[in-house]
Motif scaffolding. Structure first.
Motif, PDB file in Angstrom:
ATOM      1  N   LEU A  59      -3.160   6.062   3.089  1.00  0.00           N
ATOM      2  CA  LEU A  59      -2.013   5.332   2.540  1.00  0.00           C
ATOM      3  C   LEU A  59      -2.094   3.830   2.801  1.00  0.00           C
ATOM      4  O   LEU A  59      -1.825   3.041   1.902  1.00  0.00           O
ATOM      5  CB  LEU A  59      -0.707   5.912   3.087  1.00  0.00           C
ATOM      6  CG  LEU A  59      -0.389   7.317   2.586  1.00  0.00           C
ATOM      7  CD1 LEU A  59       0.890   7.833   3.218  1.00  0.00           C
ATOM      8  CD2 LEU A  59      -0.251   7.344   1.079  1.00  0.00           C
ATOM      9  N   ARG A  62      -4.232   2.447   0.321  1.00  0.00           N
ATOM     10  CA  ARG A  62      -3.870   2.901  -1.022  1.00  0.00           C
ATOM     11  C   ARG A  62      -5.036   3.555  -1.759  1.00  0.00           C
ATOM     12  O   ARG A  62      -5.322   3.240  -2.912  1.00  0.00           O
ATOM     13  CB  ARG A  62      -3.280   1.752  -1.846  1.00  0.00           C
ATOM     14  CG  ARG A  62      -1.959   1.252  -1.293  1.00  0.00           C
ATOM     15  CD  ARG A  62      -1.461   0.032  -1.995  1.00  0.00           C
ATOM     16  NE  ARG A  62      -0.974   0.278  -3.350  1.00  0.00           N
ATOM     17  CZ  ARG A  62       0.185   0.843  -3.643  1.00  0.00           C
ATOM     18  NH1 ARG A  62       0.957   1.274  -2.690  1.00  0.00           N
ATOM     19  NH2 ARG A  62       0.561   0.998  -4.894  1.00  0.00           N
ATOM     20  N   PRO A  73      -4.087   4.041  -6.906  1.00  0.00           N
ATOM     21  CA  PRO A  73      -2.730   4.227  -7.448  1.00  0.00           C
ATOM     22  C   PRO A  73      -2.735   4.345  -8.979  1.00  0.00           C
ATOM     23  O   PRO A  73      -1.902   5.031  -9.544  1.00  0.00           O
ATOM     24  CB  PRO A  73      -2.006   2.961  -6.992  1.00  0.00           C
ATOM     25  CG  PRO A  73      -2.708   2.552  -5.760  1.00  0.00           C
ATOM     26  CD  PRO A  73      -4.140   2.932  -5.955  1.00  0.00           C
ATOM     27  N   PHE A  76      -2.614   7.834 -10.677  1.00  0.00           N
ATOM     28  CA  PHE A  76      -1.462   8.666 -10.354  1.00  0.00           C
ATOM     29  C   PHE A  76      -1.290   9.803 -11.353  1.00  0.00           C
ATOM     30  O   PHE A  76      -0.830  10.888 -11.009  1.00  0.00           O
ATOM     31  CB  PHE A  76      -0.207   7.809 -10.314  1.00  0.00           C
ATOM     32  CG  PHE A  76       0.980   8.553  -9.821  1.00  0.00           C
ATOM     33  CD1 PHE A  76       1.084   8.878  -8.481  1.00  0.00           C
ATOM     34  CD2 PHE A  76       1.985   8.956 -10.673  1.00  0.00           C
ATOM     35  CE1 PHE A  76       2.166   9.576  -8.007  1.00  0.00           C
ATOM     36  CE2 PHE A  76       3.077   9.660 -10.206  1.00  0.00           C
ATOM     37  CZ  PHE A  76       3.167   9.966  -8.872  1.00  0.00           C
ATOM     38  N   LEU A  79      -2.505  13.149 -10.268  1.00  0.00           N
ATOM     39  CA  LEU A  79      -1.655  13.855  -9.315  1.00  0.00           C
ATOM     40  C   LEU A  79      -0.524  14.564 -10.043  1.00  0.00           C
ATOM     41  O   LEU A  79      -0.254  15.744  -9.801  1.00  0.00           O
ATOM     42  CB  LEU A  79      -1.110  12.862  -8.279  1.00  0.00           C
ATOM     43  CG  LEU A  79      -0.279  13.486  -7.175  1.00  0.00           C
ATOM     44  CD1 LEU A  79      -1.120  14.460  -6.365  1.00  0.00           C
ATOM     45  CD2 LEU A  79       0.279  12.417  -6.267  1.00  0.00           C
ATOM     46  N   LEU A  83       0.213  18.583 -10.395  1.00  0.00           N
ATOM     47  CA  LEU A  83       1.478  19.222 -10.045  1.00  0.00           C
ATOM     48  C   LEU A  83       1.988  20.079 -11.206  1.00  0.00           C
ATOM     49  O   LEU A  83       2.512  21.164 -11.005  1.00  0.00           O
ATOM     50  CB  LEU A  83       2.526  18.162  -9.672  1.00  0.00           C
ATOM     51  CG  LEU A  83       2.276  17.456  -8.341  1.00  0.00           C
ATOM     52  CD1 LEU A  83       3.315  16.382  -8.093  1.00  0.00           C
ATOM     53  CD2 LEU A  83       2.268  18.452  -7.194  1.00  0.00           C
TER      54      LEU A  83
END
Lengths: 464, 95
Positions: A59, A62, A73, A76, A79, A83
């Motif tokens: 984190l 990043r 990032p 994203f 991710l 999900l």
């Protein structure tokens, strides 16, 4: 026992469920799930990959490292895509096989199972645990209870430590822990996750499923009459009653259920499966295992409690259909999502290019007959190592950059700002707005990105 | 006996309420934190703040998470309060 327990337990006023130990096909499957899933959880941070931690969500920097991939990032989307796939998989398996997730794979179930193992190891079997809880405080009780607490708390701390190990390099974290140099937030998150594990798996247990779990509430939406459920064959079992093994139940007017209440004792949520389908049932199949043992002892056929579907059960339909519209639709959505995900992740270029047009001038005329447009390129090297990139332009005859042949070194994770002047001979231009391509490729030709942009020029009619 | 009965009905309900507020808001805060910090780098946000102060990214993420959680807890609690039966109804039940 119940009354006293009710008054003292703040976490819930209900009788504590003491699930009885059980062995059988499904229990072994559950044990396997516990070992595989928790094994993955506890070991994954310790695996090394290319000189770094294989799975690390860094984190502060990043960056997410997952084996051979590094995610920024900007990635994203992957991710959220993942999900969505996870949610769709849950819908699909629920529609086919009911609450498989609850019974075998949910962290709540899996950690509870582990905590129950430790409880049994320190306090003994179900009956011994009940006796111990009823008995007054003796040295023996104190010893067993503190052993259990010691094991639970150690496991909880290790769990929290592992959790933080996914975000801070775990070897570093380990040496910090041993030398008492952990940062405030690391200590906080270890305790937070450890406490959550301890509370949920040690005390809350089935109440999490009953009162807190949203999935337990909406999973029935994915159910239909052909979904696998665990159910008691009432037609065969009733009227239930105790009998001697040598007696033929038919002469006594009895069904096959010997009313031994073993199925109630093994149930981790403390329900009686013989009362029919209940939302508290997490489909762990412990009652199937134990009932089959009893049936075997009685020399009755197995599966008085079994996996079945409502359609098979009602016997009007005789059998269940696996391929039904709901399943097929879920399956195809899932298939598309997964192939798309794999395709895009395997073809993912660890190089990103953003093109911004210079806002000051649309174009300018240089050297008498050349039209020049100015762009600002943002190159991002998303690879784990530095690269040299070269820039190419195409789309119009004789198009070139004024910078000449360009080669820019970009460090791993760096965003490089590159002003680019593109020139085209006025005579080849046929319209005022043209589309050109800017291509960035690494010198080793491994990664290439091409983005279109506009090349503006004065209207050719005005100067011809 | 009376006391026992009361505790019998009060405690699981209170636990139920607390978990019904904390848990969904926790999940929502996790999602919000992930989305927010994937879009915005706390270091860049700090540079454009009116009050200048420095904060490491770990602190910013953790603080951000708890601010989101606070917000979602607030929202869930209000939903809970609105769903609870009104005061008069509650009183008439007790007497």
């Amino acid at each position: 026992m119940a009354e006293n327990d009710v008054a003292v337990s703040l976490y819930a006023a209900h009788e504590k469920v003491y699930p009885r130990e059980v062995d059988g096909r499904y229990q072994r499957l559950r044990n396997l799930a516990v070992i595989v899933l928790l094994g993955l959880y506890y070991l994954l941070p310790w695996i090394d990959w290319d000189g770094r931690q294989a799975v690390l969500f860094d984190l502060p920097a990043r960056k997410f490292y997952i084996f051979w991939w590094v995610f920024w990032p900007q990635d994203f989307i992957y991710l959220s895509w993942l999900l969505i796939i996870a949610a769709m998989t849950l819908f699909f398996t629920t529609a086919v096989a009911g609450r498989l997730w609850c019974g075998y794979a949910c962290p709540q179930t899996v950690w509870t199972e582990l905590f129950i193992w430790l409880e049994r190891w320190s306090e003994g079997s179900r009956n011994q645990q009940i006796k111990l809880d009823k008995s007054p405080w003796t040295w023996q009780k104190f010893r067993r209870k503190s052993l259990k607490q010691f094991l639970w708390i150690s496991l909880a701390i290790w769990t929290g430590f592992t959790f933080v190990g996914y975000f801070t390099p775990v070897t570093e974290l380990g040496s910090k822990l041993l030398t008492f140099k952990l940062g405030a937030w690391e200590v906080f998150w270890i305790c937070f996750y450890g406490f959550a594990t301890y509370g949920n798996a040690g005390f809350m247990r089935e109440q999490v499923c009953k009162y807190m779990c949203p999935y337990a509430r909406f999973q029935s939406a994915m159910f239909d009459a052909d979904t696998l459920i665990i159910s008691y064959d009432a037609e065969r079992g009733e009227p239930r009653g105790k009998r001697k093994k040598t007696v033929n139940p038919i002469y006594e007017g009895l069904g096959d259920c010997v009313d031994c209440s073993q199925c109630v004792q093994v149930c981790p949520t403390g329900i009686d499966i013989r009362k029919g389908l209940q939302y508290e049932c997490i489909a762990c199949a412990a009652c199937i295992d134990v009932c089959n043992q009893v049936m075997k002892k009685m020399n009755y056929p197995p599966n008085l409690i079994r996996y079945t579907t409502q359609n098979t059960d009602s016997r009007a339909h005789g059998s269940s259909k696996i391929l039904r519209p709901r399943i097929i639709i879920y399956f195809f959505i899932l298939l598309i999502l997964v192939t798309g995900f794999l395709f895009s992740i395997l073809n993912r270029t660890p190089l990103a290019l953003d093109i911004l047009r210079d806002r000051n001038a649309l174009y300018q005329v240089v050297d008498g007959n050349l039209i020049e447009n100015v762009y600002n390129l943002k190159l991002m090297n998303k690879d784990t190592r530095p690269h040299n990139y070269k820039v190419d332009v195409s789309g119009l005859p004789g198009i070139r950059t004024s910078n000449g042949s360009l080669e820019v070194p970009v460090d791993s994770g760096e965003v490089y700002n590159l002003p680019l002047r593109v020139r085209v001979d006025m005579n080849v231009i046929e319209k005022s707005a043209n589309t050109i391509q800017i291509t960035i490729s690494s010198v080793d030709e491994k990664h290439t990105v091409t983005e279109p942009t506009r090349f503006l020029a004065p209207d050719p009619r005005n100067f011809q | 006996m009376q006391v026992q009965n009361n505790s019998n009905s009060e405690y699981p309900r209170r636990l139920h309420y607390i978990s019904a507020v904390l848990w969904p808001s926790f999940l929502a805060a996790c999602v919000a934190t992930m989305v927010f910090f994937a879009m915005f780098d706390p270091q860049e946000l700090l540079q454009i703040m009116t009050w200048k102060f420095s904060l490491s990214r770990e602190w910013a993420y953790s603080l951000g998470f708890f601010l989101f959680w606070l917000l979602t807890i607030l929202s869930s609690s209000i939903t809970l309060v609105l769903l609870l039966p009104g005061e008069t109804e509650h009183l008439s039940k007790e007497t």
